[in-house]
Enzyme design. Structure first.
Site, PDB file in Angstrom:
ATOM      1  N   TYR A  55       0.527  -1.216   0.005  1.00 14.98           N
ATOM      2  CA  TYR A  55       0.112   0.026  -0.117  1.00 14.98           C
ATOM      3  C   TYR A  55       0.994   1.124  -0.129  1.00 14.98           C
ATOM      4  O   TYR A  55       2.062   1.346   0.942  1.00 14.98           O
ATOM      5  CB  TYR A  55      -0.770   0.142   1.137  1.00 14.98           C
ATOM      6  CG  TYR A  55      -2.187   0.024   1.020  1.00 14.98           C
ATOM      7  CD1 TYR A  55      -2.978   0.921   0.282  1.00 14.98           C
ATOM      8  CD2 TYR A  55      -3.115  -1.260   0.991  1.00 14.98           C
ATOM      9  CE1 TYR A  55      -4.134   1.295  -0.146  1.00 14.98           C
ATOM     10  CE2 TYR A  55      -4.437  -1.247   0.787  1.00 14.98           C
ATOM     11  CZ  TYR A  55      -5.085  -0.134  -0.153  1.00 14.98           C
ATOM     12  OH  TYR A  55      -6.291  -0.024  -0.377  1.00 14.98           O
ATOM     13  N   GLU A  57      -0.597   4.889  -0.516  1.00 15.24           N
ATOM     14  CA  GLU A  57      -1.220   6.056  -0.703  1.00 15.24           C
ATOM     15  C   GLU A  57      -0.345   7.227  -0.611  1.00 15.24           C
ATOM     16  O   GLU A  57       0.309   7.500   0.291  1.00 15.24           O
ATOM     17  CB  GLU A  57      -2.316   6.124   0.511  1.00 15.24           C
ATOM     18  CG  GLU A  57      -3.442   5.240  -0.117  1.00 15.24           C
ATOM     19  CD  GLU A  57      -4.737   5.247   1.031  1.00 15.24           C
ATOM     20  OE1 GLU A  57      -4.677   6.170   1.895  1.00 15.24           O
ATOM     21  OE2 GLU A  57      -5.777   4.789   0.669  1.00 15.24           O
ATOM     22  N   ASP A 201      -7.231  13.460 -25.147  1.00 10.64           N
ATOM     23  CA  ASP A 201      -7.299  12.125 -24.538  1.00 10.64           C
ATOM     24  C   ASP A 201      -6.618  11.255 -25.782  1.00 10.64           C
ATOM     25  O   ASP A 201      -7.315  10.882 -26.620  1.00 10.64           O
ATOM     26  CB  ASP A 201      -8.740  11.731 -24.422  1.00 10.64           C
ATOM     27  CG  ASP A 201      -9.090  10.354 -23.919  1.00 10.64           C
ATOM     28  OD1 ASP A 201      -7.780   9.456 -23.657  1.00 10.64           O
ATOM     29  OD2 ASP A 201     -10.129  10.220 -23.340  1.00 10.64           O
ATOM     30  N   THR A 227      -4.592   6.183 -21.848  1.00 10.95           N
ATOM     31  CA  THR A 227      -4.072   5.066 -21.152  1.00 10.95           C
ATOM     32  C   THR A 227      -2.763   4.217 -21.615  1.00 10.95           C
ATOM     33  O   THR A 227      -2.352   5.083 -22.469  1.00 10.95           O
ATOM     34  CB  THR A 227      -5.284   3.930 -21.696  1.00 10.95           C
ATOM     35  OG1 THR A 227      -5.307   3.883 -23.435  1.00 10.95           O
ATOM     36  CG2 THR A 227      -6.782   4.361 -21.384  1.00 10.95           C
ATOM     37  N   LYS A 230      -2.909   0.595 -24.770  1.00 15.86           N
ATOM     38  CA  LYS A 230      -3.385   0.268 -26.097  1.00 15.86           C
ATOM     39  C   LYS A 230      -2.214   0.433 -27.168  1.00 15.86           C
ATOM     40  O   LYS A 230      -1.322  -0.397 -26.827  1.00 15.86           O
ATOM     41  CB  LYS A 230      -4.351   1.579 -26.576  1.00 15.86           C
ATOM     42  CG  LYS A 230      -5.733   1.303 -25.586  1.00 15.86           C
ATOM     43  CD  LYS A 230      -6.863   2.356 -25.919  1.00 15.86           C
ATOM     44  CE  LYS A 230      -8.085   2.264 -25.004  1.00 15.86           C
ATOM     45  NZ  LYS A 230      -8.914   3.182 -24.853  1.00 15.86           N
ATOM     46  N   ARG A 236      -2.687  -2.520 -18.414  1.00 14.19           N
ATOM     47  CA  ARG A 236      -3.782  -1.602 -18.036  1.00 14.19           C
ATOM     48  C   ARG A 236      -3.776  -0.857 -17.108  1.00 14.19           C
ATOM     49  O   ARG A 236      -3.491  -0.981 -15.824  1.00 14.19           O
ATOM     50  CB  ARG A 236      -5.122  -2.720 -17.836  1.00 14.19           C
ATOM     51  CG  ARG A 236      -5.425  -3.771 -18.785  1.00 14.19           C
ATOM     52  CD  ARG A 236      -6.723  -4.381 -18.616  1.00 14.19           C
ATOM     53  NE  ARG A 236      -7.317  -3.636 -19.605  1.00 14.19           N
ATOM     54  CZ  ARG A 236      -7.778  -3.697 -20.816  1.00 14.19           C
ATOM     55  NH1 ARG A 236      -6.827  -4.643 -21.441  1.00 14.19           N
ATOM     56  NH2 ARG A 236      -8.663  -2.856 -21.597  1.00 14.19           N
TER      57      ARG A 236
HETATM   58  C1  LIG Z   1      -9.874   3.474 -24.005  1.00 14.56           C
HETATM   59  C2  LIG Z   1     -10.264   4.900 -24.074  1.00 14.56           C
HETATM   60  C3  LIG Z   1     -10.646   5.500 -22.520  1.00 14.56           C
HETATM   61  C4  LIG Z   1     -10.890   4.643 -21.380  1.00 14.56           C
HETATM   62  O1  LIG Z   1     -10.146   3.712 -20.854  1.00 14.56           O
HETATM   63  P1  LIG Z   1     -10.417   2.826 -19.999  1.00 14.56           P
HETATM   64  O2  LIG Z   1      -9.071   2.238 -19.744  1.00 14.56           O
HETATM   65  O3  LIG Z   1     -11.231   1.708 -20.574  1.00 14.56           O
HETATM   66  O4  LIG Z   1     -11.373   3.366 -18.788  1.00 14.56           O
HETATM   67  C5  LIG Z   1     -10.772   6.909 -22.502  1.00 14.56           C
HETATM   68  N1  LIG Z   1     -10.825   7.690 -23.528  1.00 14.56           N
HETATM   69  C6  LIG Z   1     -10.271   7.269 -24.852  1.00 14.56           C
HETATM   70  C7  LIG Z   1     -10.425   8.058 -25.965  1.00 14.56           C
HETATM   71  C8  LIG Z   1     -10.157   5.857 -25.015  1.00 14.56           C
HETATM   72  O5  LIG Z   1      -9.873   5.309 -26.132  1.00 14.56           O
END
Ligand SMILES: *Cc1c(COP(=O)(O)O)cnc(C)c1O
Length: 420
Positions: A55, A57, A201, A227, A230, A236
């Protein structure tokens, strides 16, 4: 066959069998979901360590628990690598995933009821950009922009008009089904005119950005949200990045605003992925992802497929199957039986319903990680074509034939962590 997870197999054979089945599925199929990838063995190992047990925090040097001698160094390593790779002043590597990372941005810069702006989900945006069914669209007043019907490209006249009329606190750019380069500079101009905080994003394209295969948002935006799992090819997780002026607000929003203890095993795996993404070979990977997507798009166009915006600049292709007279969901489910894993997706101005839309979304990050190149894309397009035709005709035998052919090719391109 010796099991790769002996302790798991001994303790919980039922679960171990399911993991084994998933490993075979990922090995044998052609995975075309553009938000998915294969992490390296090093990333897999880092995320399966005893860091899980700790942990922590708070932030490095400012924790609420003792025993952080190693954890502080691990998180600092991840932060420093993120800053160097993306060219930002500040990075927070603690968000559990992309959706909570975006929620932290709302917490940092807006109050419930404030107006926020993002791309509409059916146009290619993300739920967390103020779409109605998401908390971000119920606790905030979401206004949504889209793409032009004639070009499939973002309508910047509409973005400017909406931003100046609605004066949102936050503007999100980026999405989940955008096959074209995002013009961060134009969003930056509009956000400054409207006095909004601009968030890029880049969840889908982070790996392309650091690999030099897509322009960086950093000079044009206030906050970068991404994220890590991807195209960036990490575990993740997610990161928030900014100039120094927003560092405190973002950190406070992530912890204690939204989350408790960070997932240290994920932080470590993020650090490893960032190290891998800083290598010259990752630049080659990012460019190969785009080259493969362009080659696949060309091969699909040659077979008469209708692609939103006419093709792709990045890792992603959005197919409108209306001319093929096969609904997206029927095509996606048939392709799955043929060993080609895709997702059905709305296309802009889709006349069909979101749960039964006209499109299928595909992408090349995973197949490129396995070493497939442009020379394979004609074959991939041929399989998709045969699969969609078989879906329309209800020809199950044709799907099984494709499945066997796919498995044979994929056996020659092993991926980390999977049985050969
Ligand atoms: C995949 C994605 C997210 C969310 O990610 P999670 O890990 O699935 O919560 C947010 N914004 C965009 C543009 C994404 O492609």
């Amino acid at each position: 066959m010796t099991t790769p997870h002996p302790a798991l197999a001994a303790t919980d054979p039922e679960l171990a069998a399911l993991v084994g089945a998933e490993e075979r599925l990922q090995a044998e199929t052609l995975r075309l979901i553009p938000s998915e990838n294969y992490v390296s063995q090093a990333v897999l190992e880092a995320s399966g360590t005893v860091l899980q047990n700790k942990y922590s925090e708070g932030y490095p040097g400012r924790r609420y628990y003792e025993g952080q001698q190693n954890i502080d160094r691990i998180e600092t390593l991840a932060v420093e690598r993120a800053k160097a790779l993306f060219g930002v002043d500040h990075a927070n590597v603690q968000p559990y995933s992309g959706s909570p990372a975006n929620l932290a941005v709302y917490l940092a810069f807006a109050r419930p009821g404030d107006t926020v702006m993002g791309m509409a989900l059916p146009m290619g945006g993300h739920l967390t950009h103020g779409w109605g069914v998401s908390a971000t669209g119920t606790w905030f007043h979401g206004v949504q922009y889209g793409v032009r019907e004639d070009t499939g490209l973002i309508d910047f006249d509409q973005v400017r008009e909406l931003a100046l009329k609605e004066r949102p606190k936050l503007i999100f750019c980026g999405g989940t089904a955008l096959p074209r380069t995002i013009d961060f500079a134009s969003f930056g101009e509009i956000a400054r005119e409207a006095g909004a905080v601009l968030v890029a994003d880049v969840a889908h394209i982070a790996g392309l950005i650091v690999g030099g295969a897509h322009p960086s948002p950093v000079p044009h935006v206030d906050v970068v949200s991404t994220t890590t799992h991807k195209t960036l090819r990490g575990p993740r997780g997610a990161m928030l990045m900014s100039r120094e002026e927003h560092a405190k607000a973002l950190d406070k929003a992530v912890f204690p605003g939204l989350q408790g203890g960070p997932h240290n095993q994920t932080t470590a795996a993020v650090a490893v992925a960032l190290h891998e993404a800083a290598q010259p070979s990752f630049r080659d990977y990012a460019h190969a992802v785009v080259a493969n997507a362009k080659a696949l798009a060309d091969a699909l166009l040659a077979r008469g497929f209708d692609l939103v915006s006419g093709g792709t600049d990045n890792h992603l292709i959005l197919m409108d199957l209306t001319p093929k007279e096969v609904p997206g969901k029927i095509a996606a489910k048939a392709l799955d039986r043929a060993g080609i894993v895709v997702n059905y997706n709305t296309v802009p101005y889709d006349p069909r319903k979101p749960f039964d839309p006209s499109g299928v979304r595909i992408g090349t990050p995973s197949l490129t990680s396995r070493g497939l190149g442009t020379e394979h894309m004609a074959q991939v397009a041929a399989w998709i074509d045969r699969g969609v035709t078989a879906a329309g005709a209800g020809d199950e035998d044709a799907l099984l034939t494709i499945r066997a052919e796919v498995a044979e090719l994929m056996a020659a391109f092993p991926a980390p962590g999977l049985p050969v």
